[in-house]
Design a protein around this motif. Structure first.
Motif, short mmCIF file in Angstrom:
data_model
loop_
_atom_site.label_atom_id
_atom_site.label_comp_id
_atom_site.label_asym_id
_atom_site.label_seq_id
_atom_site.Cartn_x
_atom_site.Cartn_y
_atom_site.Cartn_z
N LYS A 196 0.82 -1.21 0.00
CA LYS A 196 0.00 0.00 0.00
C LYS A 196 0.86 1.26 0.00
O LYS A 196 1.88 1.34 0.68
CB LYS A 196 -0.93 0.01 1.22
CG LYS A 196 -2.06 -1.01 1.13
CD LYS A 196 -2.96 -0.93 2.35
CE LYS A 196 -4.11 -1.95 2.25
NZ LYS A 196 -4.97 -1.92 3.46
N ILE A 197 0.42 2.23 -0.77
CA ILE A 197 1.10 3.52 -0.82
C ILE A 197 0.84 4.25 0.50
O ILE A 197 -0.30 4.41 0.92
CB ILE A 197 0.58 4.38 -2.00
CG1 ILE A 197 0.71 3.62 -3.32
CG2 ILE A 197 1.31 5.72 -2.05
CD1 ILE A 197 2.11 3.35 -3.75
N THR A 198 1.90 4.69 1.17
CA THR A 198 1.75 5.39 2.44
C THR A 198 1.42 6.87 2.19
O THR A 198 1.55 7.38 1.07
CB THR A 198 3.04 5.30 3.26
OG1 THR A 198 4.08 6.02 2.57
CG2 THR A 198 3.46 3.85 3.46
N LYS A 199 1.03 7.57 3.25
CA LYS A 199 0.73 9.00 3.13
C LYS A 199 1.97 9.78 2.68
O LYS A 199 1.88 10.70 1.87
CB LYS A 199 0.21 9.55 4.46
CG LYS A 199 -1.19 9.06 4.81
CD LYS A 199 -1.67 9.67 6.12
CE LYS A 199 -3.08 9.17 6.45
NZ LYS A 199 -3.58 9.73 7.75
N GLU B 150 4.40 8.62 0.87
CA GLU B 150 4.63 8.32 -0.55
C GLU B 150 3.62 9.05 -1.44
O GLU B 150 3.96 9.47 -2.55
CB GLU B 150 4.57 6.81 -0.77
CG GLU B 150 5.77 6.09 -0.16
CD GLU B 150 5.64 4.58 -0.19
OE1 GLU B 150 6.68 3.89 -0.13
OE2 GLU B 150 4.49 4.07 -0.28
N GLU B 151 2.39 9.23 -0.97
CA GLU B 151 1.39 9.99 -1.73
C GLU B 151 1.86 11.42 -1.97
O GLU B 151 1.72 11.96 -3.07
CB GLU B 151 0.05 9.99 -0.99
CG GLU B 151 -0.70 8.67 -1.05
CD GLU B 151 -1.98 8.69 -0.22
OE1 GLU B 151 -2.28 9.74 0.39
OE2 GLU B 151 -2.70 7.67 -0.20
N LEU C 161 4.65 11.39 -4.56
CA LEU C 161 4.12 11.16 -5.90
C LEU C 161 3.33 12.35 -6.43
O LEU C 161 3.20 12.53 -7.64
CB LEU C 161 3.23 9.90 -5.90
CG LEU C 161 3.97 8.57 -5.73
CD1 LEU C 161 2.98 7.43 -5.50
CD2 LEU C 161 4.83 8.27 -6.94
N SER C 162 2.82 13.18 -5.52
CA SER C 162 2.05 14.36 -5.95
C SER C 162 2.95 15.48 -6.46
O SER C 162 2.48 16.47 -6.98
CB SER C 162 1.19 14.88 -4.80
OG SER C 162 2.01 15.47 -3.79
N THR D 187 10.48 4.05 2.46
CA THR D 187 9.86 5.07 1.61
C THR D 187 10.38 4.95 0.18
O THR D 187 11.58 5.06 -0.07
CB THR D 187 10.17 6.48 2.16
OG1 THR D 187 9.69 6.56 3.50
CG2 THR D 187 9.51 7.54 1.31
N GLU E 222 7.80 0.92 -7.22
CA GLU E 222 6.59 0.46 -6.52
C GLU E 222 6.72 -0.97 -6.01
O GLU E 222 6.22 -1.30 -4.94
CB GLU E 222 5.38 0.58 -7.46
CG GLU E 222 4.07 0.21 -6.79
CD GLU E 222 2.87 0.43 -7.69
OE1 GLU E 222 1.74 0.17 -7.23
OE2 GLU E 222 3.06 0.85 -8.85
#
Length: 324
Positions: A14-17, A19-20, A23-24, A60, A116
């Protein structure tokens, strides 16, 4: 290598906060998540709940993790894919699925961007967590001591240990059990995980030949670990000349390497092992002293008695009598 359980893998993928956010578009590690200090030393107080001695987090991904060290022992387990670590500005270590990397508190590392599917687990471990594990490794064992010293903060030995153990099923099972227990907050998990760590160390001691690298001079430490393992397994009839031939080393250079890395000569290490084994046999068996002397590799009984008395201030028979 056995594949990690799919239910556990789904959680780890799962993508962590953090990592979000990367990625943003932020594309860098947020240092304040890890430390409040100017120097990038990842703080256990940021990583562990109060009172906990161990926890896990996923590494991360998607960005370069800058040079840092920790105020705890970090164990990295590669679940899938690979990650590339630069340690102490000198050694490049590539972790592949099933590998284990132990880093003590002296080790600096930076980590190149992971994709990923490059899923690594970071174990955050306070040194006192290892107390139970090391107590489980009974008896005198110079190889154990060398490895334990590698994890101590003030060590002058290796600052990291890289185990390539993907094909060792018991080790893979123990690691997965520990990850599952920590992620699911299993009741009594401290005792369970400390015992599991002890079992893991017992298994790793059987596979020191799987240590790929140890520090800035990996071959130097490979030689030392090979010598210690040889003495542990062949103390009765160990031969420095024979071992030097097996390792393609001169006796002189091999002796210097051992002395430099352990503080003892080969002869001193061999004598320590033989007398530790003799004490074990005196304590746990009823073998006659003459048989014990032969069992640990001495044919000169008067020499054995003299050295034993120098070390323990009594004869072997008095030593045994004092135990009863």
């Amino acid at each position: 290598m056995r594949e990690i359980h799919p239910d556990l893998l789904r959680k780890l993928e799962k993508i962590t906060k953090e990592e979000e956010i990367i990625l943003s578009g932020k594309n860098s590690v947020e240092k304040t998540l890890y430390t409040t200090k100017k120097e990038f030393v990842i703080d256990s107080k940021k990583m562990l709940e109060k009172g906990k001695l161990i926890d896990v987090r996923t590494h991360t991904r998607f960005t370069h993790f800058p040079k840092h060290k920790h105020n705890y022992v970090e164990i990295i387990y590669m679940c899938t894919g690979s990650t590339t670590h630069v340690i102490n500005d000198a050694s490049q270590v590539i972790l592949r699925a099933g590998d284990l990397l132990f880093l003590n508190q002296n080790a600096y590392q930076e980590i190149l961007p992971a994709g990923e599917k490059d899923i690594a687990i970071n174990f955050i471990v306070l040194p006192e967590f290892f107390d139970v594990a090391f107590d489980m490794i009974s008896g005198e064992n110079m190889l154990k001591d060398f490895i334990v010293d590698s994890l101590r903060q003030d060590t002058k030995k290796s600052s990291y240990l890289h185990f390539k153990v993907a094909d060792i099923l018991p080790i893979q099972n123990l690691i997965e059990n520990m990850i599952w227990s920590l992620m699911n907050k299993q009741p009594n998990n401290r005792k369970i995980n400390q015992t599991t760590m002890g079992l893991l160390f017992l298994q790793l001691l059987n596979y020191t030949d799987k240590i790929e690298k140890t520090d800035n001079d990996p071959y130097d430490n490979f030689i030392t670990i090979s010598v210690l393992r040889y003495i542990e397994e062949n103390y009765k009839d160990a031969s420095l000349t024979r071992l030097a031939g097996e390792l393609n080393q001169s006796v002189y250079l091999l002796s210097k390497t051992v002395k430099r890395n352990t503080g003892y000569t080969y002869k001193e290490l061999l004598q320590m092992k033989r007398f530790n084994k003799a004490v074990e046999l005196l304590t746990n068996t009823k073998l006659p002293v003459t048989d014990i002397i032969a069992a640990v590799g001495y044919d000169n009984t008067s020499y054995f008695h003299r050295v034993f008395k120098e070390k323990y201030n009594m004869t072997p028979r008095k030593y045994r009598a004092g135990l009863s």
